[in-house]
Every structure is written in structure tokens, then in C-alpha cells.
Design a protein around this motif. Structure first.
Motif, PDB file in Angstrom:
ATOM      1  N   VAL A  14       0.837  -1.188   0.000  1.00  0.00           N
ATOM      2  CA  VAL A  14       0.000   0.000   0.000  1.00  0.00           C
ATOM      3  C   VAL A  14       0.872   1.238   0.000  1.00  0.00           C
ATOM      4  CG1 VAL A  14      -1.772   1.259   1.287  1.00  0.00           C
ATOM      5  CG2 VAL A  14      -1.808  -1.228   1.220  1.00  0.00           C
ATOM      6  N   ASP A  15       0.440   2.274  -0.696  1.00  0.00           N
ATOM      7  CA  ASP A  15       1.162   3.531  -0.753  1.00  0.00           C
ATOM      8  C   ASP A  15       1.443   4.046   0.656  1.00  0.00           C
ATOM      9  OD1 ASP A  15       1.979   6.211  -1.041  1.00  0.00           O
ATOM     10  OD2 ASP A  15       0.889   6.394  -2.923  1.00  0.00           O
ATOM     11  N   GLY A  16       2.715   4.414   0.909  1.00  0.00           N
ATOM     12  CA  GLY A  16       3.102   4.870   2.231  1.00  0.00           C
ATOM     13  C   GLY A  16       2.414   6.153   2.654  1.00  0.00           C
ATOM     14  N   ASN A  17       1.804   6.895   1.702  1.00  0.00           N
ATOM     15  CA  ASN A  17       1.122   8.126   2.058  1.00  0.00           C
ATOM     16  C   ASN A  17      -0.273   7.878   2.598  1.00  0.00           C
ATOM     17  OD1 ASN A  17       3.273   9.770   1.191  1.00  0.00           O
ATOM     18  ND2 ASN A  17       2.610   9.565  -0.940  1.00  0.00           N
ATOM     19  N   ASP A  18      -0.737   6.653   2.524  1.00  0.00           N
ATOM     20  CA  ASP A  18      -2.082   6.326   3.000  1.00  0.00           C
ATOM     21  C   ASP A  18      -2.004   5.086   3.877  1.00  0.00           C
ATOM     22  OD1 ASP A  18      -4.728   5.960   3.469  1.00  0.00           O
ATOM     23  OD2 ASP A  18      -5.234   5.322   1.432  1.00  0.00           O
ATOM     24  N   LEU A  58      -3.905   0.173   8.636  1.00  0.00           N
ATOM     25  CA  LEU A  58      -4.316   0.146  10.037  1.00  0.00           C
ATOM     26  C   LEU A  58      -5.451  -0.840  10.284  1.00  0.00           C
ATOM     27  CD1 LEU A  58      -4.151   3.963  10.830  1.00  0.00           C
ATOM     28  CD2 LEU A  58      -2.565   2.201  11.600  1.00  0.00           C
ATOM     29  N   LYS A  59      -6.181  -1.152   9.231  1.00  0.00           N
ATOM     30  CA  LYS A  59      -7.305  -2.075   9.357  1.00  0.00           C
ATOM     31  C   LYS A  59      -6.893  -3.528   9.170  1.00  0.00           C
ATOM     32  CE  LYS A  59     -10.531   1.403   7.536  1.00  0.00           C
ATOM     33  NZ  LYS A  59     -11.454   1.738   6.425  1.00  0.00           N
ATOM     34  N   LYS A  60      -5.687  -3.752   8.671  1.00  0.00           N
ATOM     35  CA  LYS A  60      -5.241  -5.110   8.376  1.00  0.00           C
ATOM     36  C   LYS A  60      -4.464  -5.695   9.547  1.00  0.00           C
ATOM     37  CE  LYS A  60      -3.445  -5.889   4.318  1.00  0.00           C
ATOM     38  NZ  LYS A  60      -2.606  -5.741   3.109  1.00  0.00           N
ATOM     39  N   PRO A  68       7.372  -4.022   4.166  1.00  0.00           N
ATOM     40  CA  PRO A  68       7.134  -2.581   3.981  1.00  0.00           C
ATOM     41  C   PRO A  68       5.791  -2.137   4.553  1.00  0.00           C
ATOM     42  CG  PRO A  68       8.017  -3.534   1.983  1.00  0.00           C
ATOM     43  CD  PRO A  68       7.678  -4.684   2.880  1.00  0.00           C
ATOM     44  N   GLU A  69       4.772  -2.965   4.404  1.00  0.00           N
ATOM     45  CA  GLU A  69       3.459  -2.602   4.943  1.00  0.00           C
ATOM     46  C   GLU A  69       3.498  -2.512   6.465  1.00  0.00           C
ATOM     47  OE1 GLU A  69       0.301  -4.423   1.718  1.00  0.00           O
ATOM     48  OE2 GLU A  69       1.208  -5.787   3.158  1.00  0.00           O
ATOM     49  N   VAL A  96       6.085  -1.841   8.362  1.00  0.00           N
ATOM     50  CA  VAL A  96       6.848  -0.652   8.743  1.00  0.00           C
ATOM     51  C   VAL A  96       5.994   0.607   8.573  1.00  0.00           C
ATOM     52  CG1 VAL A  96       8.864   0.766   8.194  1.00  0.00           C
ATOM     53  CG2 VAL A  96       9.062  -1.731   8.208  1.00  0.00           C
ATOM     54  N   MET A  97       5.280   0.699   7.458  1.00  0.00           N
ATOM     55  CA  MET A  97       4.419   1.861   7.227  1.00  0.00           C
ATOM     56  C   MET A  97       3.291   1.928   8.244  1.00  0.00           C
ATOM     57  SD  MET A  97       4.103   2.286   3.086  1.00  0.00           S
ATOM     58  CE  MET A  97       3.783   0.578   2.702  1.00  0.00           C
ATOM     59  N   LYS A  98       2.702   0.790   8.555  1.00  0.00           N
ATOM     60  CA  LYS A  98       1.616   0.757   9.533  1.00  0.00           C
ATOM     61  C   LYS A  98       2.081   1.291  10.879  1.00  0.00           C
ATOM     62  CE  LYS A  98      -1.649  -2.383  11.825  1.00  0.00           C
ATOM     63  NZ  LYS A  98      -2.167  -3.774  11.913  1.00  0.00           N
ATOM     64  N   ASN A  99       3.338   1.045  11.217  1.00  0.00           N
ATOM     65  CA  ASN A  99       3.873   1.487  12.494  1.00  0.00           C
ATOM     66  C   ASN A  99       4.407   2.914  12.451  1.00  0.00           C
ATOM     67  OD1 ASN A  99       3.402  -0.826  14.150  1.00  0.00           O
ATOM     68  ND2 ASN A  99       5.029  -1.893  13.068  1.00  0.00           N
ATOM     69  N   GLY A 100       4.181   3.605  11.342  1.00  0.00           N
ATOM     70  CA  GLY A 100       4.492   5.023  11.280  1.00  0.00           C
ATOM     71  C   GLY A 100       5.911   5.376  10.883  1.00  0.00           C
ATOM     72  N   TYR A 101       6.662   4.418  10.384  1.00  0.00           N
ATOM     73  CA  TYR A 101       8.038   4.675   9.964  1.00  0.00           C
ATOM     74  C   TYR A 101       8.108   4.765   8.445  1.00  0.00           C
ATOM     75  CZ  TYR A 101       9.868   3.696  14.654  1.00  0.00           C
ATOM     76  OH  TYR A 101      10.155   3.747  15.990  1.00  0.00           O
TER      77      TYR A 101
END
Length: 405
Positions: free
Chosen positions: A25-29, A34-36, A44-45, A47-52
Motif C-alpha cells: 500500500v502507498d506509504g502516504n495512505d 491500520l485495518k489489516k 514494507p506494509e 513498517v508503514m503501519k507502524n508510522g516509519y
């Protein structure tokens, strides 16, 4: 029960409870992420979910494998305008992947802790795992794709990714942290290509796997199957435990609290028993990403080390050894050529990397800067990445040592 049986059982569960892979998923969204649940996320998902922030990079080896790397360039807790951050490269063990360095979550996982401390963090993925299945001419459906062991990971994969990272970051060297096979790869590279020693500022070796004469795990039974010769080579040139990236929700049922003992025992029989450090809530996430794939030949090569007690190149059998090496026996790796500074870390209850074998490694290395035991009697092979208290037991000391080195 051996590592082969462990991975067979896990792969069998995957077969019945398989779901489709999700694209990154695009890191900007982050709303979708957060729902997964975490067991459905790629590295990568997660890491992005955790705000990094996260980046995906690819490096191509000289023999054509295209390796994926996951980068955390900075932490949201640090000054992201800072340049020339010290680079640290983390290399996983056999059947693992980059996700094992972030699976504990922020404030606990080593990759996040290093980013929080101002490091530019790069996570490797060895050839044959789920993130490194591309090749310039071959596909995973071809047997030749799988004709490698950790020898090739050390001689081809590590030079490709280290050179890429140094060129990209314009740094002169990297901190290297390897776990299990990640340490084997390092010692293969620096013993055979000693010019790379200067590219490692400091190497941290978690549960080093080099000499294997004192393995207590049931994986030691592999030694009996590490046969040699032409027919063996043909048999071993195959993929093993080739997994999808995600499981279906049934894994939550298969390894929930009621069946935690059964699922965790599969890990403990290989790594050593330490139930107090394995979080039951984390187990389904771990098993959703492990095993991450590798070759049968890599496993067999370890079996040969157990059978011989030597740290040497792949044994094809005497006839083929003469053809490949010019000697009846495979040549040993020259550990005296490893001049990079190395600090070794052991678990007291590690069934794969014993204190005895690590002491032998210690005696062979010319530039040892530390030999350490994690201060917990039950700390096992898997705890280096999955222990719920790894931060206080291990990571804090490692980061402090790196900063003061």
C-alpha cells in the motif's frame, strides 16, 4: 522432529489455509494498513503501519539474482533532516526474511530501535526467500534457480547489497548485524574476499553458525542426509518451503492460546525451549511469515558442517570436488583472513549455536572485539529476533556498544 518436519507442518497449514498476497500500500495512505492484521502485512506494509518511512531497493548479483532490500532511512522520533546517518545492515537467518527484524513492533524490534537512535537501517533478503525470487534469466519454477547454498549468498548476495548500499548512501562502511545464517554469509564473504573487510565498521554476530559439531537440536539429524555426488547435487537443486507471504485467518485458530504449546513446540524443538520469551499473541504473526523460503542445498550444506565439524565449502563428493576445487575434499574457509572487527553473541540455551562451537570460532578470528552471552539461562536461537524482552536482554547493550565503538 527436525527442522524439515517443522517447515513441512507449517507449509501444510499454509496449503489448507492459504489466502492471496496483498500488494504494498502507498506509504502516504496508512488507513488501509491500520485495518489489516499484522499477519497479513509484508515487511514494507508493517513498517508503514507502524508510522516509519520505508523504501524498497533492489540489487542484482553477478550471477543474476535480484535481491530486495527494505530501508528505514530515519525514525519519526528523530530529526529526519540529518544527513550522513551511520548505516547498519541487518541480515536474517535461514528461512527468515526482513520482517523478522520488525515483527516485535516499535520500541521492541531491533530495526525500529536502531532507527530511533539515528541509524540508516537496511534490511536484507537472501536469494530464494519470498522477497528475492527474481532473476535476470531464471524463474523459481526452474531447478537451476535453486542451485545455491549460503556459500553463494556470501560470495554473491552480500557483495551486491553492500556495494549498492555504500554507493547509495555515499558511506565508506556499514555496521553489520547478522543472525544465524546471516553470520555464516558474513564469514564466507570476508574469508574469500578479504578486500570487503574494510567495508564493515563493526560486525555483530547473533548466534553465529560456523562450526556445528555441538548442535543439540533435532536439526542435527540432517547430517545423516547430507550426502554427496552427482545424484545428490541434482536432488538438492530444488526450492524448499516456497511460501506465500500471508496466511488466511485460520492460522489464528490453528495457533491461538489454546494450541500455543503445540505450535510453539515446533519452534522450540529446533531452537531450544524458552516459552517465557515467546509472546502467544505474536506466534500467529511469526508463523505467517516463517518459513520465508530458501534452497534445499543451503540446508544440506549445514548438514555437511555438522557431519564433518569443519567450516568448509560445499562437498560435492570426491570426483566432483576435483572438478570444482582441484582437491578431493572441499577447501576450508580461511577465517584468519577475516580482519573486520567482530563481536559474538550467544544464547545459553541455543540448540543450534552452542557456546562450545562459538568459542572455537572465537579462537580462529584475528580481530575479535567481544564475546557475550545473553543474561538469561533459557535464551534460545530464535530469541535473538522474537524474544519479547530482547530489548532489555540484548538490544540495548548492542546499541550502546555500537555507539561507543
Amino acid at each position: 522432529m527436525s527442522a524439515i518436519l517443522l517447515c513441512f507442518v507449517i507449509s501444510l497449514l499454509r496449503y489448507f489455509f492459504l489466502c492471496s498476497c496483498d500488494s504494498i500500500v502507498d506509504g502516504n495512505d496508512r488507513s488501509g494498513l491500520l485495518k489489516k492484521p499484522d499477519y497479513k502485512l509484508s515487511t514494507p506494509e508493517m513498517v508503514m503501519k507502524n508510522g516509519y518511512p520505508v523504501e524498497i531497493h533492489e540489487a542484482t548479483t553477478k550471477d543474476g539474482y535480484i535481491l530486495s532490500m527494505h530501508r528505514i532511512p530515519y525514525s519519526p522520533k528523530s530529526n529526519n533532516s540529518r544527513t550522513n546517518r551511520p548505516v547498519v545492515f541487518l541480515q536474517h537467518g535461514l528461512f527468515c526474511s526482513s520482517i523478522d527484524w520488525v515483527i516485535l513492533g516499535p520500541g521492541k524490534a531491533l530495526a525500529y530501535l536502531l532507527a530511533d537512535e539515528g541509524y540508516d537501517v537496511w534490511l536484507g533478503n537472501a536469494r530464494g526467500n519470498v522477497y528475492s525470487l527474481k532473476h535476470t534469466t531464471l524463474t523459481p519454477q526452474q531447478k537451476d534457480f535453486w542451485n545455491f547454498s549460503w556459500h553463494e549468498m556470501g560470495t554473491y548476495d552480500l557483495p551486491a547489497v553492500i556495494d549498492y548500499i555504500l554507493a547509495r548512501t555515499r558511506q565508506q562502511d556499514v555496521y553489520y548485524i547478522g543472525h544465524s545464517m546471516g553470520t555464516t554469509m558474513f564469514f564466507v564473504l570476508t574469508s574469500l574476499k578479504p578486500e570487503y573487510n574494510t567495508k564493515f565498521r563493526l560486525t555483530i554476530a547473533f548466534a553465529p553458525v560456523v562450526f556445528m559439531s555441538d548442535v543439540k537440536s533435532d536439526i542435527s539429524k540432517l547430517a545423516a542426509f547430507s550426502r554427496t555426488g552427482k545424484q545428490a547435487d541434482q536432488l538438492y537443486n530444488s526450492g524448499i518451503f516456497f511460501p506465500p507471504r500471508t496466511w488466511a485467518e485460520h492460522i489464528q485458530v490453528a495457533c491461538n492460546n489454546r494450541t500455543f504449546t503445540l505450535c510453539s513446540t515446533l519452534i522450540f524443538l529446533v531452537a531450544g525451549f524458552d516459552p517465557q520469551e515467546l509472546d502467544p499473541k505474536l506466534l500467529p504473526v511469526i508463523l505467517a511469515h516463517y518459513p520465508a523460503g530458501s534452497s534445499m542445498k543451503a540446508l544440506v550444506h549445514y548438514g555437511q558442517l555438522m557431519r564433518t565439524g569443519k567450516f568448509q565449502q560445499y562437498d560435492h563428493g570426491r570426483a566432483l570436488n576435483i572438478m570444482y576445487y582441484g582437491t578431493l575434499e572441499p577447501p576450508p574457509y580461511n577465517l584468519s583472513a577475516v580482519t573486520a572487527p567482530v563481536s559474538l553473541y550467544n544464547g545459553k540455551n541455543d540448540w543450534l549455536s552452542s557456546i562450545k562451537d562459538t568459542e572455537k570460532l572465537y579462537s580462529k578470528l584475528p580481530n575479535i572485539v567481544g564475546m557475550n552471552q545473553v543474561p538469561l539461562d533459557t535464551f534460545n536461537h530464535a530469541d535473538f529476533q522474537w524474544a519479547k524482552n530482547a530489548k532489555t536482554l540484548l538490544y540495548n547493550d548492542v546499541i550502546k556498544f555500537m555507539k561507543n565503538y
